[in-house]
Motif scaffolding. Structure first.
Motif, PDB file in Angstrom:
ATOM      1  N   LEU A   1     -15.895  -0.031  -8.036  1.00 16.21           N
ATOM      2  CA  LEU A   1     -15.264   1.161  -8.626  1.00 16.21           C
ATOM      3  C   LEU A   1     -15.289   2.332  -7.647  1.00 16.21           C
ATOM      4  N   LYS A   2     -16.454   2.497  -7.017  1.00 20.22           N
ATOM      5  CA  LYS A   2     -16.639   3.599  -6.068  1.00 20.22           C
ATOM      6  C   LYS A   2     -15.639   3.492  -4.915  1.00 20.22           C
TER       7      LYS A   2
ATOM      8  N   MET B   1      -3.011  -0.758   8.995  1.00 24.13           N
ATOM      9  CA  MET B   1      -3.820  -1.403   7.951  1.00 24.13           C
ATOM     10  C   MET B   1      -3.300  -0.971   6.569  1.00 24.13           C
ATOM     11  N   ASP B   2      -3.027  -1.931   5.679  1.00 27.94           N
ATOM     12  CA  ASP B   2      -2.542  -1.504   4.367  1.00 27.94           C
ATOM     13  C   ASP B   2      -3.723  -1.055   3.497  1.00 27.94           C
ATOM     14  N   GLN B   3      -3.366  -0.528   2.331  1.00 29.30           N
ATOM     15  CA  GLN B   3      -4.365   0.114   1.488  1.00 29.30           C
ATOM     16  C   GLN B   3      -5.445  -0.874   1.010  1.00 29.30           C
ATOM     17  N   VAL B   4      -5.001  -2.101   0.715  1.00 30.23           N
ATOM     18  CA  VAL B   4      -5.964  -3.085   0.229  1.00 30.23           C
ATOM     19  C   VAL B   4      -6.966  -3.444   1.328  1.00 30.23           C
ATOM     20  N   GLN B   5      -6.461  -3.571   2.549  1.00 38.06           N
ATOM     21  CA  GLN B   5      -7.379  -3.851   3.666  1.00 38.06           C
ATOM     22  C   GLN B   5      -8.366  -2.710   3.860  1.00 38.06           C
ATOM     23  N   LYS B   6      -7.881  -1.476   3.708  1.00 32.91           N
ATOM     24  CA  LYS B   6      -8.775  -0.314   3.836  1.00 32.91           C
ATOM     25  C   LYS B   6      -9.835  -0.321   2.735  1.00 32.91           C
TER      26      LYS B   6
ATOM     27  N   GLY C   1      -8.946   6.745  -3.192  1.00 30.90           N
ATOM     28  CA  GLY C   1      -7.906   7.435  -3.952  1.00 30.90           C
ATOM     29  C   GLY C   1      -6.923   6.488  -4.612  1.00 30.90           C
ATOM     30  N   MET C   2      -7.399   5.276  -4.921  1.00 29.20           N
ATOM     31  CA  MET C   2      -6.533   4.283  -5.576  1.00 29.20           C
ATOM     32  C   MET C   2      -6.813   4.262  -7.072  1.00 29.20           C
ATOM     33  N   ALA C   3      -5.758   4.248  -7.871  1.00 29.58           N
ATOM     34  CA  ALA C   3      -5.945   4.105  -9.315  1.00 29.58           C
ATOM     35  C   ALA C   3      -5.973   2.618  -9.646  1.00 29.58           C
ATOM     36  N   PRO C   4      -6.857   2.202 -10.566  1.00 29.55           N
ATOM     37  CA  PRO C   4      -6.848   0.794 -10.969  1.00 29.55           C
ATOM     38  C   PRO C   4      -5.538   0.426 -11.669  1.00 29.55           C
TER      39      PRO C   4
ATOM     40  N   LEU D   1     -10.525  -6.165  -5.859  1.00 29.76           N
ATOM     41  CA  LEU D   1      -9.152  -6.711  -5.874  1.00 29.76           C
ATOM     42  C   LEU D   1      -8.649  -6.856  -7.314  1.00 29.76           C
ATOM     43  N   ILE D   2      -9.551  -7.286  -8.205  1.00 34.79           N
ATOM     44  CA  ILE D   2      -9.143  -7.433  -9.609  1.00 34.79           C
ATOM     45  C   ILE D   2      -8.874  -6.059 -10.220  1.00 34.79           C
ATOM     46  N   TYR D   3      -9.773  -5.101  -9.971  1.00 33.25           N
ATOM     47  CA  TYR D   3      -9.566  -3.745 -10.496  1.00 33.25           C
ATOM     48  C   TYR D   3      -8.211  -3.186 -10.032  1.00 33.25           C
ATOM     49  N   ALA D   4      -7.932  -3.421  -8.744  1.00 34.41           N
ATOM     50  CA  ALA D   4      -6.723  -2.826  -8.160  1.00 34.41           C
ATOM     51  C   ALA D   4      -5.454  -3.594  -8.526  1.00 34.41           C
TER      52      ALA D   4
END
Ligand SMILES: [Zn+2]
Length: 409
Positions: free
Chosen positions: A138-139, A1-6, A145-148, A403-406
Motif C-alpha cells: 500500500l505504501k 521505466m514505466d510506472q509499474v516497474q517504478k 502517487g498511484m491510485a489502486p 500488482l494486484i492492488y494496482a
C-alpha cells in the motif's frame, strides 16, 4: 521505466523499513487470554498508526472480552480508496502463539534478531509477514502517487490462533455487508517458502478416540480372554481401508485422497505375559470436502462394530475434534487468477493451486460463499522455536500484492 516497474523498484528499497516494522511488532507479545496473554490491543494500535500515517481512516469492530485488560479484542482495517475495480482485501492476524520451550530459542523470542536476510522472533512469519507485506504494498502505491484499481483494505484481526471467535468469525457476524463475492480476498497465512502455492480448499477434520474393551487373561491362555490390543490392531488396519471409500481422488490435494491415520496410542498393559482387556487409540481423519462427516462416522461405527463383534469385544467411538470443511474456492475465481498472474509477473514463478489437509481462517469466508485465496511465502518455521522469516520474501510478496492492488495482475 514505466510506472509499474517504478512501483516494483520502490518496493526493493523497503528492506530496512520492513525490518523496523517487524522489530516493533515482535516486541509486543500479542497472546490471547487462553494462552495466558493480555490480547492484541497494543499491537493493533501499532498497525493502526501505520495505516493512519498513510492517510487512511481506520475502523474497528472490536469484540468484547472481559478476560483482557482492554475489555475487547481488536479487529481493525484501513481502506485506500481506488477506482471502479473490485475491492481487494488482505487479512492478517495480530495474535501469536506462545514462545514454547524457551531453552530451544537461540535468542529472546520477543526481540527481533537479524542475520542477513533472515529475521527471528515469535510471529515474524505467522502472521507479521502478512501484515508487513500487505502494508508496504500500500505504501508503495501511495509513494508512487498511484491510485489502486479498486478500493484496497488491509485487515488485522485478533484470535486466529485460538479459534477466531473474537476475531474473523466475530467480524463476519457483525459486519456481513463488508464483503461481497466480487471482492478479491487474500489471506496470507499458509504457503510454501518460495510463494508458489495458492490454497483454495481444505479437507474436513475428524479426530476420533477409540476405546476397545475385551477380557484380560494370562498370556498363556489367550483363548480364554478377548484381546483388546489385537482387536484395536484390526481396527487400525480397517481405518486405512475405510479412507479409500471416502470420496474420489481430487487432484487439488496432496495426497489426493481422504486419509484416516491411526496416530496416538495410550499405554496398555506393562508386562508381556498379560492379554490386555482394554486398549485406547486415536485416529486423525482428513476427509475430502463435499463428504458429510456424519456418513464418515457411521462408516466407522459399522465397521468397527463388526470387528468388535467378531472378536467378542466392545468398542466406543468418541469425537475429539470435528470440522466440516466448506466448499472449495473455484481455482478459476478472479482472486485466484489475479494472484497467479501477479506471481508470474513479479516472481517469474508458475504457482500451484491446491488444497491442504488442515484448516485456516479462510473457511469462515468460504462458508459464506466468499471466494478467498490463501497464499504467501511461508517458511516451515511457524509455531516453532527460532521462528524466522525472510526480508527478501516479504519484499517479493509485497510486489505481488502491489500488482494486484494496482490492477496490473
Ligand atoms: Zn497464522
Amino acid at each position: 521505466m514505466d510506472q509499474v516497474q517504478k512501483l516494483l523498484k520502490r518496493i526493493d528499497t523497503y528492506g530496512e523499513q520492513m525490518i523496523q516494522a517487524q522489530r516493533e511488532l515482535v516486541a509486543i507479545p500479542a497472546l490471547g487470554p487462553t494462552s495466558g496473554g493480555e490480547g492484541e490491543m497494543k499491537k493493533a494500535l501499532v498497525v493502526q498508526r501505520w495505516l493512519e500515517d498513510l492517510g487512511l481512516t481506520v475502523l474497528h469492530e472490536d469484540c468484547p472480552d472481559d478476560r483482557v485488560p482492554d475489555g475487547v479484542r481488536p479487529n481493525l482495517w484501513g481502506v485506500m480508496p481506488g477506482g471502479d475495480g473490485p475491492t481487494v482485501w488482505v487479512l492478517g492476524h495480530l495474535d501469536v502463539v506462545p514462545e514454547g520451550d524457551r531453552s530451544l530459542w537461540s535468542s529472546d523470542p520477543w526481540k527481533l534478531r537479524v542475520e542477513g536476510d533472515l529475521i527471528y522472533g515469535r510471529g515474524v512469519m505467522d502472521d507479521h509477514a502478512a501484515l508487513v507485506s500487505g502494508f508496504f504494498a500500500l505504501k508503495a502505491l501511495k509513494e508512487e502517487g498511484m491510485a489502486p484499481a479498486g478500493d484496497v483494505g488491509l485487515i488485522a484481526v485478533a484470535d486466529e490462533e485460538t479459534g477466531s471467535a473474537y476475531g474473523l468469525e466475530y467480524l463476519l457476524k457483525t459486519r456481513p455487508e463488508m464483503f461481497s463475492p466480487q471482492d478479491l480476498i487474500l489471506v496470507p497465512d499458509v504457503g510454501e517458502p518460495d510463494g508458489s502455492f495458492i490454497e483454495v480448499a481444505e479437507k474436513s477434520m475428524l479426530w476420533l478416540k477409540v476405546t476397545v474393551r475385551g477380557k484380560q487373561v494370562h498370556g498363556s491362555t489367550p483363548h480364554k480372554g478377548v484381546n483388546a490390543l489385537y482387536t484395536a490392531a484390526r481396527m487400525m488396519i480397517a481405518a486405512r481401508e475405510l479412507a479409500q471409500g471416502f470420496g474420489a481422488a481430487d487432484p487439488l490435494f496432496d495426497p489426493m485422497v481422504s486419509t484416516c491415520e491411526p496416530t496416538r496410542k495410550e499405554a496398555g498393559v506393562s508386562n508381556i505375559n498379560t492379554v490386555p482387556g482394554r486398549d485406547v487409540f486415536y485416529i486423525d481423519c482428513r476427509i475430502l470436502p463435499g463428504l458429510d462427516l456424519d456418513q464418515v462416522m457411521s462408516a466407522f461405527e459399522q465397521r468397527f462394530g463388526a470387528i468388535a463383534a467378531e472378536e467378542g469385544a466392545q468398542v466406543e467411538l468418541e469425537v475429539i475434534n470435528r470440522v466440516q470443511a466448506p466448499e472449495a474456492t473455484d481455482p478459476k475465481a478472479p482472486v485466484v487468477q489475479a494472484l497467479v498472474r501477479a506471481i508470474q509477473r513479479a516472481r517469474g514463478l508458475e504457482p500451484t493451486v491446491g488444497g491442504v489437509g488442515g484448516g485456516t481462517v479462510a473457511s469462515f469466508f468460504r462458508r459464506l460463499n466468499l471466494p478467498v485465496a490463501v497464499w504467501y511465502s511461508c517458511e516451515q518455521s511457524v509455531h516453532q522455536p527460532d521462528e524466522f522469516a525472510r526480508v527478501s520474501s516479504m519484499i517479493a510478496d509485497a510486489k505481488v500484492l502491489a500488482l494486484i492492488y494496482a490492477g496490473q495482475a
